[in-house]
Scaffold this active site. Structure first.
Site, PDB file in Angstrom:
ATOM      1  N   LYS A 279      18.324  10.645   8.457  1.00 42.73           N
ATOM      2  CA  LYS A 279      19.469  11.498   8.102  1.00 42.73           C
ATOM      3  C   LYS A 279      19.348  12.879   8.754  1.00 42.73           C
ATOM      4  O   LYS A 279      20.292  13.387   9.375  1.00 42.73           O
ATOM      5  CB  LYS A 279      19.545  11.654   6.578  1.00 42.73           C
ATOM      6  CG  LYS A 279      20.490  12.744   6.098  1.00 42.73           C
ATOM      7  CD  LYS A 279      21.949  12.504   6.449  1.00 42.73           C
ATOM      8  CE  LYS A 279      22.825  13.663   6.051  1.00 42.73           C
ATOM      9  NZ  LYS A 279      24.248  13.479   6.435  1.00 42.73           N
TER      10      LYS A 279
ATOM     11  N   CYS B 176      26.239  20.665   7.098  1.00 40.69           N
ATOM     12  CA  CYS B 176      25.029  19.873   7.370  1.00 40.69           C
ATOM     13  C   CYS B 176      24.356  20.189   8.701  1.00 40.69           C
ATOM     14  O   CYS B 176      23.126  20.306   8.757  1.00 40.69           O
ATOM     15  CB  CYS B 176      25.324  18.383   7.295  1.00 40.69           C
ATOM     16  SG  CYS B 176      26.834  17.891   8.053  1.00 40.69           S
TER      17      CYS B 176
HETATM   18  N1  SAJ Z   1      30.794  21.824  17.300  1.00 37.21           N
HETATM   19  C1  SAJ Z   1      30.684  22.372  18.574  1.00 37.21           C
HETATM   20  N2  SAJ Z   1      30.691  21.548  19.652  1.00 37.21           N
HETATM   21  C2  SAJ Z   1      30.809  20.180  19.510  1.00 37.21           C
HETATM   22  C3  SAJ Z   1      30.908  19.639  18.203  1.00 37.21           C
HETATM   23  C4  SAJ Z   1      30.902  20.480  17.106  1.00 37.21           C
HETATM   24  O1  SAJ Z   1      30.588  23.592  18.736  1.00 37.21           O
HETATM   25  O2  SAJ Z   1      30.852  19.487  20.529  1.00 37.21           O
HETATM   26  C5  SAJ Z   1      30.767  22.715  16.141  1.00 37.21           C
HETATM   27  C6  SAJ Z   1      32.028  22.616  15.297  1.00 37.21           C
HETATM   28  O3  SAJ Z   1      32.992  23.571  15.725  1.00 37.21           O
HETATM   29  C7  SAJ Z   1      31.504  22.950  13.906  1.00 37.21           C
HETATM   30  C8  SAJ Z   1      30.071  22.420  13.924  1.00 37.21           C
HETATM   31  O4  SAJ Z   1      29.714  22.290  15.298  1.00 37.21           O
HETATM   32  O5  SAJ Z   1      31.476  24.356  13.703  1.00 37.21           O
HETATM   33  C9  SAJ Z   1      29.893  21.081  13.223  1.00 37.21           C
HETATM   34  O6  SAJ Z   1      30.880  20.228  13.729  1.00 37.21           O
HETATM   35  P1  SAJ Z   1      30.746  18.595  13.537  1.00 37.21           P
HETATM   36  O7  SAJ Z   1      31.780  18.000  14.413  1.00 37.21           O
HETATM   37  O8  SAJ Z   1      29.350  18.187  13.725  1.00 37.21           O
HETATM   38  O9  SAJ Z   1      31.241  18.351  12.045  1.00 37.21           O
HETATM   39  P2  SAJ Z   1      30.374  18.259  10.716  1.00 37.21           P
HETATM   40  O10 SAJ Z   1      29.560  19.480  10.507  1.00 37.21           O
HETATM   41  O11 SAJ Z   1      31.321  17.894   9.637  1.00 37.21           O
HETATM   42  O12 SAJ Z   1      29.370  17.052  11.022  1.00 37.21           O
HETATM   43  C10 SAJ Z   1      29.576  15.794  10.435  1.00 37.21           C
HETATM   44  C11 SAJ Z   1      28.210  15.197  10.294  1.00 37.21           C
HETATM   45  N3  SAJ Z   1      28.309  14.031   9.477  1.00 37.21           N
HETATM   46  C12 SAJ Z   1      27.418  13.892   8.462  1.00 37.21           C
HETATM   47  O13 SAJ Z   1      26.557  14.696   8.208  1.00 37.21           O
HETATM   48  C13 SAJ Z   1      27.564  12.647   7.680  1.00 37.21           C
HETATM   49  C14 SAJ Z   1      27.649  14.787  11.631  1.00 37.21           C
HETATM   50  O14 SAJ Z   1      26.474  13.992  11.431  1.00 37.21           O
HETATM   51  C15 SAJ Z   1      28.640  13.979  12.408  1.00 37.21           C
HETATM   52  O15 SAJ Z   1      28.074  13.694  13.695  1.00 37.21           O
HETATM   53  C16 SAJ Z   1      29.912  14.783  12.594  1.00 37.21           C
HETATM   54  O16 SAJ Z   1      30.433  15.017  11.275  1.00 37.21           O
HETATM   55  C17 SAJ Z   1      30.921  13.990  13.433  1.00 37.21           C
HETATM   56  O17 SAJ Z   1      30.446  13.278  14.352  1.00 37.21           O
HETATM   57  O18 SAJ Z   1      32.098  14.159  13.231  1.00 37.21           O
END
Ligand code: SAJ
Length: 438
Positions: free
Chosen positions: A219, A273
């Site tokens: 995780k 997370c």
């Molecule tokens: N971000 C970037 N660049 C990227 C992707 C994200 O700057 O290429 C930033 C986003 O703007 C945000 C942060 O990172 O501020 C997190 O974005 P995220 O897309 O990772 O979204 P989260 O935080 O909701 O991550 C969740 C996580 N899921 C779980 O913990 C079950 C992550 O493991 C998943 O990979 C992600 O969703 C997903 O893939 O959508």
């Protein structure tokens, strides 16, 4: 209770379930098990949240397709009931714990909520029952914290113990729960098998059985992996600025190479997370191994709002304007596009940095209460506009109007989402994260 009896009750859906912690993890999972026919007691410390749930109202902000109607259905059918009293979990056969496990300023896990849940549950735990921790744990925590607390509080009574981390995501809570595979880490094979029988009622995807330590590492590593990927994109963006290139063109061409999937540079990494789990992953390793890449990635990503602040200062300086007294409008306050979730929002960090330099900040966000004001009201008279979140609303901005409202029509796009031709045609001076020479 004999293991065979428990296994049978789980299989037939007659096992009584308790879910401790009715947040964005616990509430949907409680609702899904109730909808699958289980009788579920939800234990939640916030009385208002308990009252709302018992009215069949979701307490999760933002748009969670299906959750509101599901809650109404299962509460109305008497299958889910919320309470603040953990004692009401006393006769349950299975207890899930889904409480927060944040890290503090020193990046160390804070297990106060988890410890309380274990101690209070242990005191009422039915011997022979199954306890499942859905909260994200630093590897080794089930063994070193959870089991000893439960065992001591249970007065030596026996129980089956499993760690089964969630993979939910705001906006897709129910969908992810149903369709994403789960790792089930059992203290014993027997415990893992019992948990598999339970999750079969609500999970359509694979259920991968393993040991507890592996599940804890999986995780936290899957999120640390994403954090490192994002940090790589951000570092290449900074390199492109230094070298006078365009990271968005670089990324597009890199990703044409087989097996490459460079993520998106941006103004920072927020959420519940990704900023936390890398620290949990390495929290218990220090004695044996000092990680380099994972903390470095966190440092790169945490430094992105300050980089945007530097670009803002440079833009204004080129117009002989200092940050002090400058009117700067931020587009986006949520941590993620098309979400109302502001946890660890990079925009909040940027706003504080700019205010510390004396800038006057206004903020717009179509999803976040308090910032859902008229765009013109936020932008009117601004010296600089910074797009920090790629909300869909901002993809269709009327740049002519925006340029007309501003005192200085300067836009920094920190997410690389603005249509450059349209923005420039409107007379906006466009600056993009990862692009220099503009
Ligand atoms: N971000 C970037 N660049 C990227 C992707 C994200 O700057 O290429 C930033 C986003 O703007 C945000 C942060 O990172 O501020 C997190 O974005 P995220 O897309 O990772 O979204 P989260 O935080 O909701 O991550 C969740 C996580 N899921 C779980 O913990 C079950 C992550 O493991 C998943 O990979 C992600 O969703 C997903 O893939 O959508």
């Amino acid at each position: 209770m004999q293991t065979e009896d428990l296994a049978q009750k789980i299989k037939t859906g007659d096992a009584r379930l308790a879910v401790i912690g009715l947040g964005y993890v616990g509430l949907p999972v409680a609702a899904l098990f109730a909808a699958a026919g289980f009788e579920v007691i939800g234990v939640e410390r916030l009385p208002d949240r308990v009252a709302g749930i018992n009215r069949g109202e979701s307490q999760i902000g933002g748009d969670e397709p299906g959750l509101g109607s599901l809650l109404e259905q299962v509460v109305g059918a008497g299958k889910l009931r919320a309470t603040t009293k953990i004692a009401e979990a006393a006769n349950c056969d299975v207890v899930l714990i889904a409480v927060e496990t944040p890290v503090d300023e020193d990046h160390q896990p804070r297990y106060a909520a988890l410890r309380t849940a274990c101690v209070e549950l242990g005191a009422v735990l039915r011997p022979g029952s199954l306890v499942i921790i859905e909260s994200t744990l630093a590897p080794g925590t089930l063994d070193s914290v959870v089991e000893p607390l439960l065992r001591e509080a249970a007065g030596g009574g026996d129980f089956h113990l499993v760690v089964c981390p969630e993979r939910v995501m705001p906006g897709r809570l129910l969908r992810n729960l149903r369709t994403m595979s789960r790792v089930i880490g059992g203290k014993t094979i027997e415990a893992a098998e019992l948990a598999r029988a339970l999750y079969l009622h609500i999970v359509e995807a694979e259920l991968d059985l393993t040991d507890a330590l592996t599940a804890e590492i999986v995780k936290t590593a899957e999120n640390a992996y994403r954090d490192v990927q994002i940090a790589f994109a951000n570092e290449v963006a900074l390199l492109c600025e230094a070298l006078g290139a365009d990271v968005w063109e670089v990324r597009q061409l890199v990703n044409k190479s087989p097996g490459r999937a460079m993520l998106l540079p941006g103004g920072g990494v927020g959420g519940h997370c990704i900023p936390k789990d890398p620290w949990l992953l390495i929290a218990n390793a220090a004695a044996a191994f000092q990680p380099h890449l994972i903390p470095a990635a966190r440092a790169v990503n945490d430094a992105m709002p300050a980089h945007v602040a530097r670009r803002a200062a440079e833009c204004l300086a080129s117009h002989a304007q200092r940050l002090a007294g400058a009117r700067i409008a931020l587009l986006g306050y949520a941590y993620l596009e098309n979400s109302d979730d502001t946890r660890n929002s990079p925009s909040a960090v940027l706003a504080d940095l700019l205010r510390a330099e004396g800038a006057l900040i206004s903020i717009h966000d179509p999803f976040v209460p308090g910032y859902q004001v008229a765009l013109q009201q936020v932008i009117e008279g601004a010296d600089l506009l910074i797009l920090m979140v790629g909300h869909a609303d901002y993809q269709a901005l009327d740049f002519d109007a925006v340029a007309g409202w501003m005192r200085r029509p300067i836009l920094i796009d920190a997410r690389g989402v603005v249509d450059r031709r349209t923005a420039s045609a409107s007379g906006l001076e466009l600056h993009i994260l990862g692009v220099r020479g503009d």
